[in-house]
Design a protein around this motif. Structure first.
Motif, PDB file in Angstrom:
ATOM      1  N   ILE A 161      17.511  17.065  35.155  1.00 24.06           N
ATOM      2  CA  ILE A 161      17.533  15.954  36.097  1.00 24.06           C
ATOM      3  C   ILE A 161      18.724  16.138  37.039  1.00 24.06           C
ATOM      4  CG2 ILE A 161      18.921  14.440  34.600  1.00 24.06           C
ATOM      5  CD1 ILE A 161      17.021  12.129  35.567  1.00 24.06           C
ATOM      6  N   ARG A 162      18.563  15.782  38.273  1.00 23.43           N
ATOM      7  CA  ARG A 162      19.559  15.893  39.342  1.00 23.43           C
ATOM      8  C   ARG A 162      19.742  17.306  39.883  1.00 23.43           C
ATOM      9  NH1 ARG A 162      24.218  12.021  36.782  1.00 23.43           N
ATOM     10  NH2 ARG A 162      23.182  10.034  37.137  1.00 23.43           N
ATOM     11  N   GLN A 163      18.991  18.266  39.364  1.00 23.22           N
ATOM     12  CA  GLN A 163      19.020  19.615  39.933  1.00 23.22           C
ATOM     13  C   GLN A 163      18.171  19.593  41.186  1.00 23.22           C
ATOM     14  OE1 GLN A 163      20.497  22.728  39.082  1.00 23.22           O
ATOM     15  NE2 GLN A 163      19.690  23.156  41.118  1.00 23.22           N
ATOM     16  N   GLY A 164      18.719  20.084  42.267  1.00 21.89           N
ATOM     17  CA  GLY A 164      17.973  20.084  43.511  1.00 21.89           C
ATOM     18  C   GLY A 164      17.939  21.457  44.142  1.00 21.89           C
ATOM     19  N   VAL A 165      17.256  21.539  45.250  1.00 19.72           N
ATOM     20  CA  VAL A 165      17.258  22.736  46.084  1.00 19.72           C
ATOM     21  C   VAL A 165      17.025  22.259  47.512  1.00 19.72           C
ATOM     22  CG1 VAL A 165      14.786  23.226  45.765  1.00 19.72           C
ATOM     23  CG2 VAL A 165      16.358  25.084  46.362  1.00 19.72           C
ATOM     24  N   VAL A 166      17.711  22.903  48.429  1.00 20.34           N
ATOM     25  CA  VAL A 166      17.611  22.554  49.846  1.00 20.34           C
ATOM     26  C   VAL A 166      17.070  23.761  50.599  1.00 20.34           C
ATOM     27  CG1 VAL A 166      18.926  21.910  51.903  1.00 20.34           C
ATOM     28  CG2 VAL A 166      19.481  20.867  49.696  1.00 20.34           C
ATOM     29  N   TYR A 167      16.120  23.498  51.481  1.00 19.48           N
ATOM     30  CA  TYR A 167      15.560  24.536  52.339  1.00 19.48           C
ATOM     31  C   TYR A 167      15.444  23.939  53.738  1.00 19.48           C
ATOM     32  CZ  TYR A 167      12.362  27.935  54.370  1.00 19.48           C
ATOM     33  OH  TYR A 167      11.790  28.880  55.189  1.00 19.48           O
ATOM     34  N   GLY A 168      16.210  24.460  54.668  1.00 12.63           N
ATOM     35  CA  GLY A 168      16.204  23.900  56.016  1.00 12.63           C
ATOM     36  C   GLY A 168      16.634  22.445  55.964  1.00 12.63           C
ATOM     37  N   ASN A 169      15.791  21.573  56.511  1.00  7.90           N
ATOM     38  CA  ASN A 169      16.118  20.145  56.484  1.00  7.90           C
ATOM     39  C   ASN A 169      15.349  19.401  55.393  1.00  7.90           C
ATOM     40  OD1 ASN A 169      13.613  20.293  57.706  1.00  7.90           O
ATOM     41  ND2 ASN A 169      14.081  18.820  59.316  1.00  7.90           N
ATOM     42  N   LEU A 170      14.899  20.132  54.384  1.00  5.84           N
ATOM     43  CA  LEU A 170      14.205  19.534  53.246  1.00  5.84           C
ATOM     44  C   LEU A 170      15.097  19.616  52.010  1.00  5.84           C
ATOM     45  CD1 LEU A 170      10.692  21.207  53.629  1.00  5.84           C
ATOM     46  CD2 LEU A 170      11.342  18.880  54.325  1.00  5.84           C
ATOM     47  N   ALA A 171      15.009  18.595  51.175  1.00  7.22           N
ATOM     48  CA  ALA A 171      15.700  18.608  49.892  1.00  7.22           C
ATOM     49  C   ALA A 171      14.717  18.131  48.823  1.00  7.22           C
ATOM     50  CB  ALA A 171      16.925  17.700  49.915  1.00  7.22           C
ATOM     51  N   PHE A 172      14.783  18.765  47.676  1.00 11.17           N
ATOM     52  CA  PHE A 172      13.939  18.419  46.533  1.00 11.17           C
ATOM     53  C   PHE A 172      14.874  18.236  45.346  1.00 11.17           C
ATOM     54  CE2 PHE A 172      11.691  21.220  49.409  1.00 11.17           C
ATOM     55  CZ  PHE A 172      10.499  20.553  49.629  1.00 11.17           C
ATOM     56  N   ILE A 173      14.784  17.081  44.687  1.00  9.43           N
ATOM     57  CA  ILE A 173      15.693  16.773  43.582  1.00  9.43           C
ATOM     58  C   ILE A 173      14.862  16.357  42.380  1.00  9.43           C
ATOM     59  CG2 ILE A 173      17.676  15.414  42.843  1.00  9.43           C
ATOM     60  CD1 ILE A 173      18.185  14.910  45.926  1.00  9.43           C
ATOM     61  N   ASN A 174      15.049  17.056  41.270  1.00  7.66           N
ATOM     62  CA  ASN A 174      14.273  16.778  40.063  1.00  7.66           C
ATOM     63  C   ASN A 174      14.674  15.432  39.483  1.00  7.66           C
ATOM     64  OD1 ASN A 174      12.517  17.118  37.937  1.00  7.66           O
ATOM     65  ND2 ASN A 174      13.949  18.317  36.732  1.00  7.66           N
ATOM     66  N   GLN A 175      13.674  14.583  39.241  1.00 11.43           N
ATOM     67  CA  GLN A 175      13.950  13.247  38.730  1.00 11.43           C
ATOM     68  C   GLN A 175      13.441  13.022  37.307  1.00 11.43           C
ATOM     69  OE1 GLN A 175      12.344  10.464  41.579  1.00 11.43           O
ATOM     70  NE2 GLN A 175      10.407  11.515  41.708  1.00 11.43           N
ATOM     71  N   VAL A 176      13.034  14.107  36.625  1.00 11.86           N
ATOM     72  CA  VAL A 176      12.624  14.021  35.221  1.00 11.86           C
ATOM     73  C   VAL A 176      13.311  15.164  34.480  1.00 11.86           C
ATOM     74  CG1 VAL A 176      10.706  14.126  33.595  1.00 11.86           C
ATOM     75  CG2 VAL A 176      10.398  12.986  35.794  1.00 11.86           C
ATOM     76  N   ASN A 177      14.162  14.848  33.529  1.00 10.99           N
ATOM     77  CA  ASN A 177      14.909  15.897  32.838  1.00 10.99           C
ATOM     78  C   ASN A 177      13.956  16.862  32.137  1.00 10.99           C
ATOM     79  OD1 ASN A 177      17.378  17.088  32.214  1.00 10.99           O
ATOM     80  ND2 ASN A 177      17.304  16.254  30.151  1.00 10.99           N
ATOM     81  N   GLY A 178      14.109  18.154  32.443  1.00 11.51           N
ATOM     82  CA  GLY A 178      13.238  19.178  31.878  1.00 11.51           C
ATOM     83  C   GLY A 178      11.852  19.178  32.494  1.00 11.51           C
ATOM     84  N   GLY A 179      11.686  18.416  33.551  1.00  8.53           N
ATOM     85  CA  GLY A 179      10.355  18.237  34.116  1.00  8.53           C
ATOM     86  C   GLY A 179      10.151  18.897  35.464  1.00  8.53           C
ATOM     87  N   ASP A 180       9.167  18.400  36.168  1.00  6.55           N
ATOM     88  CA  ASP A 180       8.724  18.990  37.426  1.00  6.55           C
ATOM     89  C   ASP A 180       8.284  17.869  38.368  1.00  6.55           C
ATOM     90  OD1 ASP A 180       7.899  20.984  39.272  1.00  6.55           O
ATOM     91  OD2 ASP A 180       5.853  20.865  38.520  1.00  6.55           O
ATOM     92  N   GLU A 181       9.140  16.897  38.559  1.00  2.74           N
ATOM     93  CA  GLU A 181       8.839  15.766  39.442  1.00  2.74           C
ATOM     94  C   GLU A 181       9.961  15.703  40.474  1.00  2.74           C
ATOM     95  OE1 GLU A 181       6.271  13.135  40.843  1.00  2.74           O
ATOM     96  OE2 GLU A 181       5.935  14.267  39.006  1.00  2.74           O
ATOM     97  N   TRP A 182       9.661  16.185  41.670  1.00  5.11           N
ATOM     98  CA  TRP A 182      10.682  16.430  42.680  1.00  5.11           C
ATOM     99  C   TRP A 182      10.660  15.371  43.766  1.00  5.11           C
ATOM    100  CZ3 TRP A 182      14.091  20.183  41.553  1.00  5.11           C
ATOM    101  CH2 TRP A 182      13.731  21.041  40.504  1.00  5.11           C
ATOM    102  N   TRP A 183      11.742  14.594  43.812  1.00 11.34           N
ATOM    103  CA  TRP A 183      11.943  13.611  44.870  1.00 11.34           C
ATOM    104  C   TRP A 183      12.126  14.399  46.149  1.00 11.34           C
ATOM    105  CZ3 TRP A 183      16.822  10.524  46.291  1.00 11.34           C
ATOM    106  CH2 TRP A 183      16.483   9.298  46.860  1.00 11.34           C
ATOM    107  N   THR A 184      11.344  14.109  47.156  1.00 11.88           N
ATOM    108  CA  THR A 184      11.298  14.912  48.371  1.00 11.88           C
ATOM    109  C   THR A 184      11.926  14.139  49.521  1.00 11.88           C
ATOM    110  OG1 THR A 184       9.279  15.929  47.532  1.00 11.88           O
ATOM    111  CG2 THR A 184       9.743  16.202  49.882  1.00 11.88           C
ATOM    112  N   LEU A 185      12.877  14.796  50.182  1.00 17.56           N
ATOM    113  CA  LEU A 185      13.612  14.186  51.288  1.00 17.56           C
ATOM    114  C   LEU A 185      13.616  15.127  52.484  1.00 17.56           C
ATOM    115  CD1 LEU A 185      15.467  13.882  48.432  1.00 17.56           C
ATOM    116  CD2 LEU A 185      16.490  12.155  49.861  1.00 17.56           C
ATOM    117  N   LYS A 186      13.723  14.538  53.663  1.00 13.92           N
ATOM    118  CA  LYS A 186      13.837  15.331  54.884  1.00 13.92           C
ATOM    119  C   LYS A 186      14.950  14.736  55.728  1.00 13.92           C
ATOM    120  CE  LYS A 186      11.267  17.468  58.635  1.00 13.92           C
ATOM    121  NZ  LYS A 186       9.950  17.795  59.165  1.00 13.92           N
TER     122      LYS A 186
END
Length: 152
Positions: free
Chosen positions: A77-102
């Motif tokens: 949880i809280r692990q993210g990745v940024v690509y250009g003006n996009l950000a994806f932040i994992n919101q489930v520990n050990g999971g695959d649910e990515w809060w998507t921001l621009k």
């Protein structure tokens, strides 16, 4: 091609992380998300666990590197990745649910939650990222960024 972005042990390696300013912006934005905020849902039963999950935002250099990152799975949880003006932040520990921001001129807009491994499995990852990159503020806000262009 994906194997080239992995470090020893099979973990994707990033050479760069966001600037301290962007890190602060994204961490502040996370305080609006009940799963990611300090004292959030995951930490209600064990507030000491909060110390184990820092906010982390590496920068993906290209789409294949980002795809390899998501395909790896089992992210904290809280692990993210940024690509250009996009950000994806994992919101489930050990999971695959990515809060998507621009990022727009007005700041970071949170607008979606995505399950990346399904998108990758279905062969739609590059197309999905392209749609997100081209999306306007209004399309993100109304979740119409994925609609096909209407023929003229």
């Amino acid at each position: 091609m994906l194997a080239a972005v992995f470090a020893k042990g099979g973990v994707p390696m990033f050479n760069n992380y966001v600037s301290p300013e962007v890190h602060q912006e994204l961490t502040a934005k996370c305080q609006e998300n009940i799963w990611l905020m300090h004292g959030g849902v995951m930490f209600e039963d064990d507030p000491w666990a909060e110390d184990d999950y820092d906010y982390s935002f590496p920068i993906a250099e290209d789409i294949p590197q980002m795809e390899a990152f998501f395909a790896h799975g089992n992210w904290a949880i809280r692990q993210g990745v940024v690509y250009g003006n996009l950000a994806f932040i994992n919101q489930v520990n050990g999971g695959d649910e990515w809060w998507t921001l621009k990022k727009f001129d007005s700041g970071w807009l949170a607008f979606e939650s995505m399950t990346m491994r399904l998108i990758i499995r279905d062969g739609e990852f590059s197309d999905t990222i392209g749609k997100l990159m081209r999306a306007t503020y209004e399309q993100c806000e109304t979740l119409t960024y994925a609609q096909k262009d209407k023929p003229e």
